[in-house]
Scaffold this active site. Structure first.
Site, PDB file in Angstrom:
ATOM      1  N   PRO A 207      58.904  27.975  40.709  1.00 21.93           N
ATOM      2  CA  PRO A 207      59.512  28.990  39.852  1.00 21.93           C
ATOM      3  C   PRO A 207      60.895  28.578  39.364  1.00 21.93           C
ATOM      4  O   PRO A 207      61.628  27.867  40.054  1.00 21.93           O
ATOM      5  CB  PRO A 207      59.606  30.208  40.782  1.00 21.93           C
ATOM      6  CG  PRO A 207      59.696  29.627  42.158  1.00 21.93           C
ATOM      7  CD  PRO A 207      58.898  28.355  42.130  1.00 21.93           C
ATOM      8  N   MET A 210      65.128  33.881  36.891  1.00 25.43           N
ATOM      9  CA  MET A 210      64.513  35.013  36.198  1.00 25.43           C
ATOM     10  C   MET A 210      64.637  34.909  34.673  1.00 25.43           C
ATOM     11  O   MET A 210      63.942  35.624  33.953  1.00 25.43           O
ATOM     12  CB  MET A 210      65.134  36.321  36.683  1.00 25.43           C
ATOM     13  CG  MET A 210      66.585  36.498  36.309  1.00 25.43           C
ATOM     14  SD  MET A 210      67.238  38.120  36.770  1.00 25.43           S
ATOM     15  CE  MET A 210      67.521  37.911  38.510  1.00 25.43           C
ATOM     16  N   HIS A 232      60.189  23.838  46.178  1.00 23.23           N
ATOM     17  CA  HIS A 232      59.489  25.096  45.884  1.00 23.23           C
ATOM     18  C   HIS A 232      60.315  25.999  44.973  1.00 23.23           C
ATOM     19  O   HIS A 232      60.040  27.183  44.845  1.00 23.23           O
ATOM     20  CB  HIS A 232      59.094  25.812  47.185  1.00 23.23           C
ATOM     21  CG  HIS A 232      60.135  26.688  47.787  1.00 23.23           C
ATOM     22  ND1 HIS A 232      61.054  26.244  48.703  1.00 23.23           N
ATOM     23  CD2 HIS A 232      60.409  28.017  47.617  1.00 23.23           C
ATOM     24  CE1 HIS A 232      61.828  27.236  49.077  1.00 23.23           C
ATOM     25  NE2 HIS A 232      61.479  28.319  48.428  1.00 23.23           N
ATOM     26  N   GLY A 235      66.371  25.315  42.538  1.00 24.56           N
ATOM     27  CA  GLY A 235      67.623  25.011  43.232  1.00 24.56           C
ATOM     28  C   GLY A 235      68.856  25.626  42.581  1.00 24.56           C
ATOM     29  O   GLY A 235      68.959  25.695  41.362  1.00 24.56           O
TER      30      GLY A 235
END
Length: 310
Positions: A207, A210, A232, A235
């Protein structure tokens, strides 16, 4: 407490669920292990199905044709309580000062070794159920809104220590701790034998912030160079304290409005989770692909995001 014990030992199987679209449905826990009574882990029994704070999120996204929902959360106060308890054990065994807590570890000869292994597994099972419960709510919302439930594409753990055998790298099983990372097993890897991903490799989820793209990738053989692991997330490039110092609430709210992403149903944007706090997703993904670790399958654009605060 009896039902909670079933959850942390059985994961998704405690709900009678066999998904086939997840890394696993449960992580085995020894029958004679129990949650330490003097730990704070028990508070987790009231947090199942909750998002939590920090970088945890539920996000509505699209790929130009389909709607997606990506969500990220973990073992909540249960995992935190277990971690704190075993940090204390390591501190005692190794004679660490409080400032050295993060240097704690257990060797196989330690009297705490087996107990800690079981705690890691129990925390993983809690996280599986937590995501399963959130996923059910998301699916119900899709059914109510669009007349069809959402389909689970993939679910995987992260920040997990687990024993694995990679015969191309080691002649014996090894323990791999993927902190800030997740597993990336390509097509043909022995650990994927008998799974739906044996011939393709499993999905990898990375991901963005946002206000940035998120990606679904597929592992490549080059992932062996990183012990079959990839990051994952994208960062942080700005600490939470620096974000609150450098970015005003009005700036964070205005930025998300300009990007056209609805955050917390129109509520305030968490300043320390705003896009400027994270590295650009495109640059991070380029590093992954140019290193030969994985290839991009789907690029996802955010539409709406829910950020927890607990």
């Amino acid at each position: 407490q009896e039902r909670f014990q079933e959850v942390v030992r059985g994961g998704a199987t405690a709900f009678g669920v066999r998904r086939g679209t997840a890394e696993r449905d449960r992580i085995p826990v020894d029958d004679d292990w129990d949650i330490p009574q003097d730990s704070r882990a028990w508070r987790g029994q009231h947090q199942l199905g909750s998002l939590g704070g920090g970088n945890h999120f539920i996000e509505l996204q699209h790929d130009g044709e389909r709607l997606w929902v990506m969500f990220h959360t973990g073992s909540r106060g249960f995992g935190h309580g277990l971690a704190s308890y075993y940090f204390g054990k390591a501190q005692q065994e190794l004679g660490l000062s409080r400032g050295q807590m993060d240097l704690g570890y257990f060797e196989p000869s330690s009297p705490t070794w087996r107990s800690y292994k079981n705690a890691v597994a129990a925390g993983g099972n809690f996280a599986i159920v937590n995501r399963l419960m959130i996923g059910r709510k998301v699916s119900q919302a899709f059914a109510e809104t669009f007349g069809e439930e959402a389909r689970l594409v993939y679910e995987i753990s992260h920040n997990l220590a687990q024993e694995e055998h990679h015969p191309d790298l080691f002649d014996f099983p090894v323990w791999i701790h993927r902190k800030g990372a997740t597993r990336a097993l390509p097509a043909g890897h022995p650990l994927l034998a008998g799974t739906p991903w044996a011939e393709t490799g499993h999905p990898v989820l990375i991901p963005g912030s946002m206000g940035d793209s998120s990606y679904v990738l597929r592992p490549l053989p080059g992932a062996a160079r990183s012990l079959y692991s990839v990051n994952h997330g994208c960062g942080r490039r700005k600490s939470r304290s620096a974000a609150r110092r450098d970015i005003s609430q009005a700036q964070a709210d205005r930025q998300m409005k300009e990007l056209g992403v609805l955050v917390n149903a129109g509520g305030r944007v968490p300043v320390d989770e705003s896009p400027d706090c994270y590295k650009p997703a495109e640059e991070v993904i380029r590093a992954v692909t140019e290193a030969g670790l994985a290839r991009v399958e789907v690029r996802l654009t955010p539409l709406a995001s829910i950020k927890g605060n607990d």
